[in-house]
Design an enzyme around this catalytic site. Structure first.
Site, PDB file in Angstrom:
ATOM      1  N   HIS A 133       0.839  -1.194   0.000  1.00 53.34           N
ATOM      2  CA  HIS A 133       0.000   0.000   0.000  1.00 53.34           C
ATOM      3  C   HIS A 133       0.879   1.250   0.000  1.00 53.34           C
ATOM      4  O   HIS A 133       0.517   2.281  -0.518  1.00 53.34           O
ATOM      5  CB  HIS A 133      -0.875   0.046   1.257  1.00 53.34           C
ATOM      6  CG  HIS A 133      -1.827  -1.093   1.338  1.00 53.34           C
ATOM      7  ND1 HIS A 133      -2.921  -1.193   0.517  1.00 53.34           N
ATOM      8  CD2 HIS A 133      -1.855  -2.186   2.139  1.00 53.34           C
ATOM      9  CE1 HIS A 133      -3.577  -2.308   0.822  1.00 53.34           C
ATOM     10  NE2 HIS A 133      -2.948  -2.924   1.789  1.00 53.34           N
TER      11      HIS A 133
ATOM     12  N   CYS B 174      -1.488   8.727 -32.704  1.00 50.84           N
ATOM     13  CA  CYS B 174      -1.957   8.373 -31.367  1.00 50.84           C
ATOM     14  C   CYS B 174      -1.206   7.174 -30.807  1.00 50.84           C
ATOM     15  O   CYS B 174      -1.468   6.733 -29.701  1.00 50.84           O
ATOM     16  CB  CYS B 174      -3.464   8.131 -31.349  1.00 50.84           C
ATOM     17  SG  CYS B 174      -3.972   6.725 -32.346  1.00 50.84           S
TER      18      CYS B 174
END
Lengths: 85, 540
Positions: free
Chosen positions: B188, B501
């Site tokens: 985390h 792109c």
């Protein structure tokens, strides 16, 4: 009693978050729910028990429901498993 | 000076005082009690308070970091509601006549151990969750503050492993960096540090200890080094590095809100590539001038059935509205090859990259295509939307696709549903065939967007996912650059715009070349936008 079986497709198995959601889902029904993986089984309304069942990808779980709304219970379980796991 | 080496998981430099959160200080003592019923009630009350805190935390997280982070706290709250968690605690209180703090600690240690023993890494990380929940209850029971950032000073926080509820509660203005002994892949610490944009190092091991608390340290979140009582040389070197990082970021900030234009006045449209409606925020926050590629196939992935018209419409509409009038180019379904969804039931193929994918699926399964086109057109009433077809390799395919769009427009008109009838229709140029006949295609398309990833794969006959041939993948190959030039020239001859792109669009070593080629638009990952704008604005 009604039951369904399902093969887990999620790469990390039934982990904490979906386990929590599944318990929440099943908790709404009055039937007694049992989740089995091979010879092991647990109460389908208990989070820690389900997490400890450590179901992995590729393993088959059987969800059994016994009670007044057993059919709706297993259907909800099946729908949840198919959608999330 | 001592140097500790760990794994840098969030870039940045910080210097300050280390504060080690010593868990052993939270270890409650075994205290005998006299009133068992009263103690059970005290535990029930603390457990309820902890659940309330968790629900509140889940709410906050939902707003700050999104649904996914919030889910963890809901699971924590459910653990507390689970009698498998609370019964053993109550049993210890009743049978051993001891205080609730001690009972909670002991019962949770047993439970955490059961998880830690599981071989599975993700599951064993749940041991940390069990300890986290128990710690919260103990903190409530003993009235101790859980928050180490409540002091007046900014600190570099250290501990064995940060728990999610800890990191979520930190006063962000007080935390300079996070460093921890443990270093799990599902840490985390890393996720939170990156979200908070502060440096972090994990996996420093046991040499990171409580004894270092209060000492001046320096953290290099890139190199993964923690310097305890750093000497002058190190401090100077890190200060220089910090200044450089800060300077770069600040430097880029000045390009926010500015047009993207070279010194000689050549304007480039700088757009963002996104994969979901949520990413639209990232595009806006990074100052994108539009969305040059919305990969609609992500709506189809990770599901067990086709997304219906409503689901798609909502998603397209959200992005169109979020971009507030700026162009949003939505690419129709590009599934197949490396992006598979079981429910499509695509037959197994020997060579999926050359098989049933993208526009080929849409032209074969017209219903599927029409559902998406209806959703797209309906969204066109809520913003500046353009439609783009992937994998076109012949004029015939483009005409077929356009015929279907005309049918959809007629159906919508008949049903009195609002849409923009002039929604531009463009194509991806990503096969060598489409680049070579781009003069013909330009007469039927409103714009071109070059997909360099597939164009490279198909031009050089190299599989992008095959690592063994990576040395043969030359993304700057002259053949690709010539195909791009040809496409741009043909677009301009027909009076339409051409952009890139694919990932080559963000390659800084080619930006000058693209601008020289006359490219009109570059669509890149949102985080690359300001950097690319600074580069273009510096050009002659």
């Amino acid at each position: 009693m009604q039951s369904i079986s399902y093969v887990i497709k999620d790469p990390i198995g039934i982990h904490a978050r979906p386990a929590g959601s599944l318990i929440k889902e099943l908790g709404a029904f009055s039937s007694k729910v049992t989740i089995k993986r091979g010879a092991d089984s647990c109460d389908g309304k208990k989070l820690l028990a389900l997490m400890k069942l450590k179901v992995k990808q590729g393993e088959t779980v059987v969800v059994e429901a016994d009670g007044a709304d057993e059919e709706a219970t297993v259907k909800a379980a099946e729908a949840f498993l198919t959608k999330n796991l | 000076m001592i140097t500790l080496k760990g794994k840098g998981v969030s870039v940045g430099i910080a210097t300050g005082k280390l504060l080690f959160i010593d868990r052993s200080k939270f270890v409650p003592e075994r205290k005998a009690i006299t009133d068992v019923a009263g103690e059970l009630q005290r535990f029930a009350h603390a457990s309820k308070t902890a659940q309330d805190q968790l629900s509140k935390l889940a709410e906050e997280m939902k707003e700050k970091l999104g649904e996914e982070h919030a889910a963890l706290f809901e699971v924590h709250s459910m653990m507390l509601a689970d009698t498998d968690f609370t019964d053993p605690i109550r049993k210890i209180i009743s049978e051993e006549v001891v205080c609730a703090e001690y009972a909670t600690l002991r019962a949770s240690t047993v439970l955490a151990q059961e998880f830690a023993d599981l071989e599975d890494e993700y599951m064993s990380a749940r041991a940390a969750d069990v300890r986290d929940v128990a710690k919260r209850v103990i903190a409530v029971l003993s009235g101790a503050p859980v928050d180490p950032t409540s002091g007046p000073e900014q600190v570099i926080l250290a501990t064995d492993d940060f728990t999610p509820s800890e990191t979520a509660q930190f006063d962000r203005s007080k935390v300079l960096a996070l460093v921890s002994q443990a270093g799990a892949a599902n840490s985390h610490t890393a996720i939170f540090a990156r979200t908070m944009n502060i440096p972090a190092i994990i996996g420093l091991g046991a040499s990171l200890s409580a004894g270092l608390s209060g000492l001046p340290v320096a953290v290099d979140g890139e190199g993964g080094e923690l310097y305890v009582e750093p000497d002058a040389d190190v401090v100077a070197r890190l200060q220089e590095k910090a200044a450089k990082i800060k300077g770069e970021r600040a430097q880029l900030e000045q390009y926010r809100g500015k047009p993207t234009v070279t010194k000689s006045g050549k304007k480039i449209k700088l757009y963002a590539n996104i994969g979901s409606a949520k990413d639209a925020d990232s595009a806006v926050n990074n100052d994108a001038e539009g969305v040059g590629l919305f990969r609609s196939e992500f709506l189809y992935l990770g599901r067990d059935d086709y997304p219906d018209e409503m689901v798609q419409f909502e998603s397209y509409k959200t992005v169109a509205e979020r971009l507030n009038g700026k162009l949003v180019v939505i690419r129709t379904l590009d599934i197949g090859a490396d992006k598979q969804a079981d429910y499509f039931k695509l037959p197994h193929e020997e060579n999926p990259a050359l098989g049933m994918r993208a526009i080929r699926i849409c032209l074969t399964r017209k219903d599927l295509f029409k559902t998406q086109l209806r959703a797209l057109y309906r969204a066109s009433a809520f913003g500046n939307v353009a439609i783009m077809f992937p994998m076109i390799s012949s004029v015939k395919e483009l005409l077929q696709a356009k015929t279907i769009t005309a049918e959809v427009r007629a159906e919508l008109t008949e049903k009195n549903i609002k849409f923009n009838p002039d929604t531009p229709i463009g194509i991806m140029v990503e096969t060598p065939a489409s680049a070579i006949i781009s003069d013909q295609l330009a007469r039927e398309a409103d714009f071109f967007s070059i997909g360099t990833n597939d164009l490279t794969q198909y031009t050089l006959a190299v599989d992008r996912q095959n690592e063994s041939i990576s040395e043969f993948v030359d993304t700057h190959h002259e053949a690709i650059l010539r195909l791009i030039q040809m496409t741009v020239d043909n677009a301009h001859k027909a009076g339409i715009w051409a952009g890139i792109c694919g990932s080559l669009g963000a390659d800084p070593t080619l930006t000058q070349r693209f601008v020289d080629m006359g490219i009109d638009e570059l669509s890149v990952e949102p985080s690359a936008i300001l950097r690319l704008r600074s580069r273009i604005n510096e050009m002659a």
